[in-house]
Design a protein around this motif. Sequence first.
Motif, short mmCIF file in Angstrom:
data_model
loop_
_atom_site.label_atom_id
_atom_site.label_comp_id
_atom_site.label_asym_id
_atom_site.label_seq_id
_atom_site.Cartn_x
_atom_site.Cartn_y
_atom_site.Cartn_z
N ALA A 294 0.84 -1.21 0.00
CA ALA A 294 0.00 0.00 0.00
C ALA A 294 0.87 1.25 0.00
N GLY A 295 0.31 2.33 -0.52
CA GLY A 295 1.06 3.58 -0.55
C GLY A 295 0.21 4.74 -1.02
N TYR A 296 0.90 5.81 -1.41
CA TYR A 296 0.20 6.99 -1.92
C TYR A 296 0.75 7.36 -3.28
N ALA A 297 -0.02 8.18 -4.02
CA ALA A 297 0.47 8.79 -5.27
C ALA A 297 -0.11 10.19 -5.34
N LEU A 298 0.70 11.12 -5.83
CA LEU A 298 0.34 12.54 -5.84
C LEU A 298 0.43 13.06 -7.26
N PRO A 299 -0.63 13.73 -7.77
CA PRO A 299 -0.52 14.31 -9.12
C PRO A 299 0.31 15.58 -9.08
N GLN A 300 0.87 15.97 -10.23
CA GLN A 300 1.57 17.26 -10.25
C GLN A 300 0.55 18.35 -9.96
N GLY A 301 1.05 19.48 -9.45
CA GLY A 301 0.15 20.53 -8.96
C GLY A 301 -0.39 21.43 -10.04
N ARG A 302 -0.90 20.83 -11.09
CA ARG A 302 -1.43 21.58 -12.23
C ARG A 302 -2.95 21.50 -12.16
N GLY A 304 -6.72 20.77 -12.50
CA GLY A 304 -7.45 19.76 -13.25
C GLY A 304 -6.72 18.44 -13.42
N THR A 305 -5.54 18.29 -12.83
CA THR A 305 -4.76 17.06 -13.02
C THR A 305 -4.91 16.14 -11.81
N SER A 306 -5.27 14.88 -12.08
CA SER A 306 -5.43 13.92 -10.99
C SER A 306 -4.64 12.65 -11.33
N ILE A 307 -4.61 11.71 -10.39
CA ILE A 307 -3.90 10.44 -10.64
C ILE A 307 -4.80 9.50 -11.43
N ARG A 308 -4.25 8.95 -12.52
CA ARG A 308 -5.02 8.02 -13.34
C ARG A 308 -4.65 6.57 -13.03
N LYS A 309 -3.37 6.31 -12.79
CA LYS A 309 -2.92 4.92 -12.68
C LYS A 309 -1.71 4.82 -11.77
N VAL A 310 -1.66 3.73 -10.99
CA VAL A 310 -0.49 3.44 -10.16
C VAL A 310 -0.10 2.00 -10.45
N GLU A 311 1.19 1.77 -10.68
CA GLU A 311 1.65 0.41 -11.01
C GLU A 311 2.81 0.02 -10.10
N THR A 326 -7.84 3.33 -3.81
CA THR A 326 -8.85 3.07 -2.78
C THR A 326 -9.44 4.36 -2.20
N SER A 327 -9.09 5.51 -2.80
CA SER A 327 -9.55 6.80 -2.26
C SER A 327 -10.11 7.63 -3.41
N PRO A 328 -10.72 8.80 -3.09
CA PRO A 328 -11.05 9.72 -4.18
C PRO A 328 -9.78 10.11 -4.94
N SER A 329 -9.94 10.48 -6.22
CA SER A 329 -8.80 10.94 -7.03
C SER A 329 -9.16 12.32 -7.57
N GLU A 331 -7.83 16.72 -8.25
CA GLU A 331 -6.71 17.66 -8.42
C GLU A 331 -6.18 18.07 -7.04
N PHE A 332 -4.89 18.31 -6.97
CA PHE A 332 -4.20 18.82 -5.78
C PHE A 332 -4.28 17.89 -4.56
N CYS A 333 -4.70 16.62 -4.81
CA CYS A 333 -4.83 15.68 -3.69
C CYS A 333 -4.12 14.38 -4.02
N TRP A 334 -3.57 13.74 -3.01
CA TRP A 334 -3.00 12.42 -3.22
C TRP A 334 -4.10 11.39 -3.36
N VAL A 335 -3.77 10.20 -3.82
CA VAL A 335 -4.65 9.03 -3.73
C VAL A 335 -3.93 8.01 -2.87
N LEU A 336 -4.70 7.11 -2.29
CA LEU A 336 -4.11 5.93 -1.64
C LEU A 336 -4.40 4.73 -2.53
N TRP A 337 -3.52 3.74 -2.50
CA TRP A 337 -3.68 2.58 -3.37
C TRP A 337 -3.20 1.32 -2.65
#
Length: 384
Positions: A294-302, A304-311, A326-329, A331-337
């Motif tokens: 498990a971990g996190y992923a953060l989109p760049q701070g642009r 309208g940009t969010s995380i699409r995929k984590v591998e 496993t979380s909302p995805s 802009e400006f927010c990390w996701v958990l996966w």
Amino acid sequence: MNNQLIARRNFLSSSASALAGSALLPSFAKSAHRKGKLLYHTTEISNAEPVLSELVRNWMTPTDAFYIRSHAPIPKINHDSFRLKVEGLVEKPLSLTLKQLGDLPQSKIVATLTCAGNRRSEHIAIKPVKGVPWKEGAIGNAEWSGAKLSDVLRMAGVKAEAKHVWFEGLDQIQRSNGVIPFGASIPLKKAMFDSEKMPGTILATGMNGEPLNGDHGSPLRTVVPGYIGARSVKWLGKIVVSDRPSPNHYVATAYKIVEDGTPLEWSEQGPIYRMPLNSAICSQVKRSKSLIVAGYALPQGRPGTSIRKVEVSPDNGRKWIEARITSPSREFCWVLWTAAIPSRNAGDELMVRATDSRGSIQPEQVNWNSKGYLFNSWHKVKTI
Ligand SMILES: Nc1nc2c(c(=O)[nH]1)N[C@H]1C(S)=C(S)[C@@H](COP(=O)(O)O)O[C@H]1N2
Ligand SMILES: [Mo]
């Protein structure tokens, strides 16, 4: 303080030699000590990050598990006599009480803060860098509440020549050439870039439904969604509207990507604003036939940009297993996966990389830089 500095220097030099040539992560500084959910790198001035398994328990990081990055002790601020000054290229300079700020329309936003030095320990493993040896925990996601910066600027009336907005803290930072406050600045366009749900910048008085605490900037701080943490000034005392970026050390000199550190390079580089696309593996649990990662992923701070995929790769990048977000995805927010790696596939090392909604992929490698900022290459850990 002296002892602490010496302890840290010793740690830096010993860890750097022990880790030279290794892509794997150093463990915490020997001097880091645990208090509650946080590991403190320094205590007189608080610099602390959560234990990683704790960090990815909740999409909304509880305040007691939220990293703290301070350059000076918490300043004593009397809430009754407190005034936020608004000066510079404005028609009408302002001096606002907390009550006046509270009477403005209030916003509530969810935004991730991360320190530009997050994952600095991996830069240090390549070549020593001064500064807090952060692991992957200098990041957190919280609900921030308060007035919009754009409303206050409109009240003051911004002049036509204005291009940047400076923020000044009420803290007192000891530097070799004297005492200075922490400062930041952002482009005026960012300050005014409000969307329906997301103000360009918030003048936060609340964090996770409670008044800000001392460590996080009570009674007032800026929160600049998508920008490195250093632009979100705690203990905010003054806003200056200007035609240029702030001359404060933390804009004019620090928080730039500089590789060799020559005077020419320092003056060529501009300030860092946006946070970079990043991800990290924060916990592993062994099951009978798989490894749950498990971990996190953060989109760049642009905007309208969010995380699409984590591998996650269990075999040095030959195979990539898509993680479940496993979380909302947003802009400006990390996701958990999380990802389940079949035991038969798991090698000695795991790697993670994220892709954002613009199709950008995290870089496989990053260049070392002399201040140890923005380490965002594919994150590697040893399998348990
Ligand atoms: N006044 C002031 N604001 C500050 C700082 C500081 O030392 N003084 N540190 C900055 C940095 S480098 C970061 S990463 C964030 C950290 O915010 P946090 O401690 O609430 O996590 O605050 C920023 N704002
Ligand atoms: Mo930071």
